[in-house]
Structure formats: C-alpha cells, structure tokens
Design an enzyme around this catalytic site. Sequence first.
Site, PDB file in Angstrom:
ATOM      1  N   CYS A   8     -21.403  -8.758 -24.247  1.00  0.00           N
ATOM      2  CA  CYS A   8     -22.084  -9.652 -25.197  1.00  0.00           C
ATOM      3  C   CYS A   8     -23.433  -9.055 -25.557  1.00  0.00           C
ATOM      4  CB  CYS A   8     -22.177 -11.082 -24.659  1.00  0.00           C
ATOM      5  SG  CYS A   8     -23.176 -11.282 -23.170  1.00  0.00           S
ATOM      6  N   ARG A  14     -22.707 -15.297 -22.083  1.00  0.00           N
ATOM      7  CA  ARG A  14     -21.261 -15.283 -22.315  1.00  0.00           C
ATOM      8  C   ARG A  14     -20.498 -14.320 -21.417  1.00  0.00           C
ATOM      9  NH1 ARG A  14     -22.080 -14.356 -28.627  1.00  0.00           N
ATOM     10  NH2 ARG A  14     -23.892 -13.305 -27.703  1.00  0.00           N
ATOM     11  N   ASP A 124     -22.902 -17.742 -29.545  1.00  0.00           N
ATOM     12  CA  ASP A 124     -23.978 -17.474 -28.595  1.00  0.00           C
ATOM     13  C   ASP A 124     -24.667 -18.787 -28.219  1.00  0.00           C
ATOM     14  OD1 ASP A 124     -26.121 -16.638 -27.174  1.00  0.00           O
ATOM     15  OD2 ASP A 124     -26.860 -15.210 -28.666  1.00  0.00           O
TER      16      ASP A 124
HETATM   17  P1  4NP Z   1     -25.542 -13.568 -24.352  1.00  0.00           P
HETATM   18  O1  4NP Z   1     -26.714 -14.502 -24.944  1.00  0.00           O
HETATM   19  O2  4NP Z   1     -25.356 -12.422 -25.309  1.00  0.00           O
HETATM   20  O3  4NP Z   1     -24.346 -14.470 -24.319  1.00  0.00           O
HETATM   21  O4  4NP Z   1     -25.998 -13.118 -22.978  1.00  0.00           O
HETATM   22  C1  4NP Z   1     -27.960 -13.981 -25.298  1.00  0.00           C
HETATM   23  C2  4NP Z   1     -28.949 -13.870 -24.364  1.00  0.00           C
HETATM   24  C3  4NP Z   1     -30.188 -13.364 -24.711  1.00  0.00           C
HETATM   25  C4  4NP Z   1     -30.422 -12.971 -26.010  1.00  0.00           C
HETATM   26  C5  4NP Z   1     -29.426 -13.055 -26.962  1.00  0.00           C
HETATM   27  C6  4NP Z   1     -28.182 -13.566 -26.599  1.00  0.00           C
HETATM   28  N1  4NP Z   1     -31.700 -12.476 -26.376  1.00  0.00           N
HETATM   29  O5  4NP Z   1     -31.905 -12.205 -27.570  1.00  0.00           O
HETATM   30  O6  4NP Z   1     -32.564 -12.293 -25.499  1.00  0.00           O
END
Ligand code: 4NP
Length: 158
Positions: A8, A14, A124
């Site tokens: 992800c 995720r 997300d």
């Molecule tokens: P993930 O969610 O991709 O599902 O882990 C996110 C966590 C952090 C960020 C973006 C998506 N971020 O921009 O820091």
Amino acid sequence: MIKILFVCTGNICRSPLAEGILREKLSRNDVTAHIDSCGFESFHVGDPPDIRAQKVALERGIDISLHRARLFTIRDFERFDYIYAMDSSHFNKIIGMARNETDKSKVDYMLNVLYPGQNRSVIDPWYHDLKAFDDVYRQLDEACELVVKKIIADFQLK
Ligand code: 4NP
C-alpha cells in the site's frame, strides 16, 4: 514455501492489516507461508501500524503490533510469488519496476480476487475515522478468504 506480499502507500494501515489477516487464516488452515507487507512512501518507515489498524485487528484476535513499515524494493519480485496491490497507484508503480513478464505475472490488485478484472481499490482509511478501518478490515477479510482458497488450489495443498 508460499510467499505473499501486500503493498500500500504508507505500510501502516491496509497492507499490514491484510498481512495479519492472511497469516491468521493460513495458520488456521495449516498452510506454512511467508507473508509480508510494504509501501511506497517513506513517511512511516520503521513505524508500527496505525493505532486504529491495530485496534480493529486486535478486536478480532489479530496482533499486528510487531510489524514495522518498509518500502517496496525490486528484490521483492524475487522474494515473493504473489504481490497484491491495494490500489492503482501501487499497482502501476510495481508494474513500472517489473523487469520482465515473470515479475509482472506476480502482481494483481487485491480486490481482483473478489471482483475479477475490475481493478477496484481498497480505499485508504488513513484520513478517515475508525469506521473506515472497520470497513477496510471486513473487505480485506473477505478477500483473504479467497486468497487462501486460491493458494490451496494453486499449490494443491489439500
Ligand atoms: P496505508 O495508509 O497506505 O493504507 O498505510 C496511509 C498511511 C499513511 C499515509 C498514506 C496512506 N501517509 O501519507 O502518510
């Protein structure tokens, strides 16, 4: 041994959830596997999963607290048999790094196990509330159930 990687953005919501859910399902089915997850943004490298992801997993008896976020690398094509992307940005980046058709053949959208060929995204949840994490959990749980079936069929394990 079967090796599966989830990818992800931050590797704190995720993909660590998918990793924890699949690990639990495979161990329940007595399938030995190496499962991991990673991301594409460096903001959270070395961090444990988001506290909300930890909470929705722990509510179902799955402890993902020991995971530490890391980035996708080209070596992951050698280390894994299946690489599941959570959305099109990850899918496109992974395919863009693929060196050959074998690398490409390992990559798919996570939700294509549920909705073949539709290239749907796991939304997300990071910018949303706990309910969004709960929704993501249930979606990933449903998808991982089919990943288990696919692995058992592909590797003729039962
Ligand atoms: P993930 O969610 O991709 O599902 O882990 C996110 C966590 C952090 C960020 C973006 C998506 N971020 O921009 O820091």
